[in-house]
Write a protein that holds these residues in place. Structure first.
Motif, mmCIF file in Angstrom:
data_model
loop_
_atom_site.group_PDB
_atom_site.id
_atom_site.type_symbol
_atom_site.label_atom_id
_atom_site.label_comp_id
_atom_site.label_asym_id
_atom_site.label_seq_id
_atom_site.Cartn_x
_atom_site.Cartn_y
_atom_site.Cartn_z
ATOM 1 N N ALA A 1 15.944 42.390 51.964
ATOM 2 C CA ALA A 1 16.671 42.986 51.045
ATOM 3 C C ALA A 1 18.119 42.919 50.848
ATOM 4 N N SER A 2 18.495 43.078 52.291
ATOM 5 C CA SER A 2 19.940 42.772 52.369
ATOM 6 C C SER A 2 20.457 41.345 51.916
ATOM 7 N N TYR A 3 19.618 40.408 52.399
ATOM 8 C CA TYR A 3 20.132 39.022 51.853
ATOM 9 C C TYR A 3 20.247 38.872 50.524
ATOM 10 N N CYS A 4 19.108 39.533 49.811
ATOM 11 C CA CYS A 4 19.065 39.291 48.387
ATOM 12 C C CYS A 4 20.132 40.176 47.558
ATOM 13 N N SER A 5 20.570 41.042 48.329
ATOM 14 C CA SER A 5 21.680 42.024 47.588
ATOM 15 C C SER A 5 22.579 41.338 46.747
ATOM 16 N N SER A 6 23.008 40.229 47.383
ATOM 17 C CA SER A 6 24.071 39.448 46.947
ATOM 18 C C SER A 6 23.803 38.207 45.828
ATOM 19 N N LEU A 7 22.496 38.151 45.393
ATOM 20 C CA LEU A 7 22.203 37.246 44.485
ATOM 21 C C LEU A 7 22.578 37.539 42.991
ATOM 22 N N THR A 8 23.342 36.592 42.410
ATOM 23 C CA THR A 8 23.897 36.618 41.121
ATOM 24 C C THR A 8 22.604 36.339 39.827
ATOM 25 N N LYS A 9 22.948 36.804 38.945
ATOM 26 C CA LYS A 9 22.209 36.548 37.697
ATOM 27 C C LYS A 9 21.582 34.695 37.868
ATOM 28 N N ASN A 10 22.682 33.930 38.090
ATOM 29 C CA ASN A 10 22.468 32.768 37.891
ATOM 30 C C ASN A 10 21.983 32.006 39.207
ATOM 31 N N ASP A 11 22.066 32.796 40.235
ATOM 32 C CA ASP A 11 21.465 32.430 41.410
ATOM 33 C C ASP A 11 19.865 32.668 41.317
ATOM 34 N N ILE A 12 19.677 33.851 40.600
ATOM 35 C CA ILE A 12 18.219 34.053 40.405
ATOM 36 C C ILE A 12 17.590 33.120 39.387
ATOM 37 N N LYS A 13 18.253 33.017 38.310
ATOM 38 C CA LYS A 13 17.800 32.020 37.444
ATOM 39 C C LYS A 13 17.420 30.613 38.135
ATOM 40 N N ASP A 14 18.309 30.148 38.811
ATOM 41 C CA ASP A 14 18.227 28.855 39.621
ATOM 42 C C ASP A 14 17.071 28.765 40.604
ATOM 43 N N ILE A 15 17.048 30.089 41.230
ATOM 44 C CA ILE A 15 15.761 30.130 42.236
ATOM 45 C C ILE A 15 14.544 29.981 41.679
ATOM 46 N N PHE A 16 14.363 30.824 40.406
ATOM 47 C CA PHE A 16 13.007 30.407 39.671
ATOM 48 C C PHE A 16 12.994 29.354 39.137
ATOM 49 N N GLN A 17 13.826 28.466 38.624
ATOM 50 C CA GLN A 17 13.842 27.258 38.164
ATOM 51 C C GLN A 17 13.071 26.297 39.289
ATOM 52 N N LYS A 18 13.719 26.429 40.484
ATOM 53 C CA LYS A 18 13.141 25.675 41.542
ATOM 54 C C LYS A 18 11.744 25.761 41.747
ATOM 55 N N TYR A 19 11.406 27.129 41.539
ATOM 56 C CA TYR A 19 9.871 27.533 41.813
ATOM 57 C C TYR A 19 9.225 27.009 40.758
ATOM 58 N N LEU A 20 9.591 26.972 39.389
ATOM 59 C CA LEU A 20 8.869 26.524 38.344
ATOM 60 C C LEU A 20 8.561 25.012 38.628
ATOM 61 N N ASP A 21 9.720 24.331 39.035
ATOM 62 C CA ASP A 21 9.630 22.886 39.023
ATOM 63 C C ASP A 21 8.698 22.584 40.326
#
Length: 369
Positions: free
Chosen positions: A95-115
């Motif tokens: 949770a602490s690691y993820c606290s700094s994730l930005t909106k664009n970070d989240i979008k990119d993380i999800f896109q990598k998952y979809l790919d």
């Protein structure tokens, strides 16, 4: 768990199993079940990554990362038959690691998952669909505290105790107990939210929020008190170099300090807030009518007082209040901004010296002494 045979009108026991007995694996099975159907967790979530390892300087991986319907990140930790002792610590780290994730970070993380899943969809569109918003630019992600969901067949006492303590301190955490059963070769999965108890969840969250608010208010109050004491300490040092009026007054945690004028019920006060600083003569001798009579007697000398002081004063008879006030203000300063202190201290001390001199002769005339 029981199966009801309607024809025989009887309850047939269904065998409770362990995941080990059924040869199910944490990553291969339980994680996949959840990623394909988050109803197992009792809510609608959008899974945006599995085995997420995008943390700087660490090779750790969280099991599942998701978004809830408010756009908050949800850290999901899966265990099988035993939660283990360290699952809470693991989840808090993630949770602490993820606290700094930005909106664009989240979008990119999800896109990598979809790919990786071979999906042709775009992450922005799926997030918009999930949150029922047309424009991705209008969406806020990870703007609130991260949530934690832990899943296991059995939770150790040290885990449930810690989870309850965290929940009580406004950390958004859930424990979901999953139990497999077997009947005629078919496997059934029962899920139960044990922390917080579903029927008491809203109540517990409200209590936790209230405690958190009280804690924040206490901390703010203690901080305010410390700042005020330091401010008054500095002010009194400067004031005592200019006048003996406040020489016997000590620093206070309050937003005002005062000293006697030599006349009963009349006090010279310094007042500070996050919006202004003020000097005043406060009139509160006793009965309301006595205070108004004193104010009116002083007001007759308004021109003389303001001429001596060098500026117009704020004359507050306060007809509906018990006390009356004669004041001089400095606006748009904040005692909690230390950069404003020199201006505030100079204003208060310099003008109090002039104010007391302007009032002294008049008060002697009003009280005839």
């Amino acid at each position: 768990m029981f199966l009801i045979d309607k024809e025989k009108n009887e309850a047939i026991s269904i065998s409770k199993k362990t995941f080990q007995e059924l040869e199910f694996k944490e990553r291969k099975h339980l994680q996949e079940w959840i990623s394909k159907n988050t109803d197992i967790l009792g809510e609608r979530l959008l899974i945006i990554q599995k085995e997420f390892s995008g943390f700087d300087d660490t090779k750790e991986r969280l099991d599942l990362l998701a978004l809830d319907e408010s756009g908050n990140l949800v850290i999901i930790e899966n265990k099988l038959d035993d939660s283990g002792r360290d699952v809470v610590w693991q989840a808090l780290k993630y949770a602490s690691y993820c606290s700094s994730l930005t909106k664009n970070d989240i979008k990119d993380i999800f896109q990598k998952y979809l790919d990786a899943q071979g999906e042709k969809e775009h992450s922005e569109k799926l997030i918009c669909d999930f949150l029922e918003t047309e424009d991705f630019s209008e969406i806020e992600l990870n703007s609130d505290d991260q949530r934690i969901i832990m899943i296991a067949a059995n939770f150790r006492k040290e885990v449930t105790s810690t989870a309850m303590w965290l929940l009580d301190h406004n950390i958004k955490i859930k424990c979901i107990k999953v139990t497999p059963y077997e009947l005629n070769g078919q496997v059934l999965l029962d899920t139960e939210q044990i922390i917080p108890i579903v029927d008491a969840e809203d109540y517990l969250i409200k209590i936790a929020n209230k405690k958190q608010e009280e804690l924040i208010n206490r901390e703010k109050k203690q901080t305010r008190h410390t700042i005020r004491v330091e401010f008054w300490t500095q002010l009194l040092q400067e004031m005592n170099e200019k006048s003996d009026l406040f020489k016997n007054i000590s620093p206070s945690k309050d937003n005002w300090i005062g000293c006697g004028s030599g006349y009963s019920g009349l006090a010279y006060n310094f007042v500070i807030t996050s919006n202004y600083a003020r000097i005043e003569l406060w009139i509160n001798k006793g009965a309301q009518e006595d205070n108004k009579e004193i104010f009116d007697s002083i007001y007759k000398f308004k021109g003389e007082i303001e001429s001596s002081f060098g500026d117009q004063l704020d004359w507050q008879r306060r007809d509906d209040g018990k006390g009356s006030r004669i004041a001089y203000w400095l606006r748009d300063v904040n005692v909690f901004n230390e950069e404003d202190w020199p201006e505030m201290i100079n204003f208060l001390t310099s003008n109090m010296v002039k104010f007391e001199i302007a009032m002294k002769k008049v008060l002697r005339s009003v009280f005839k002494k």
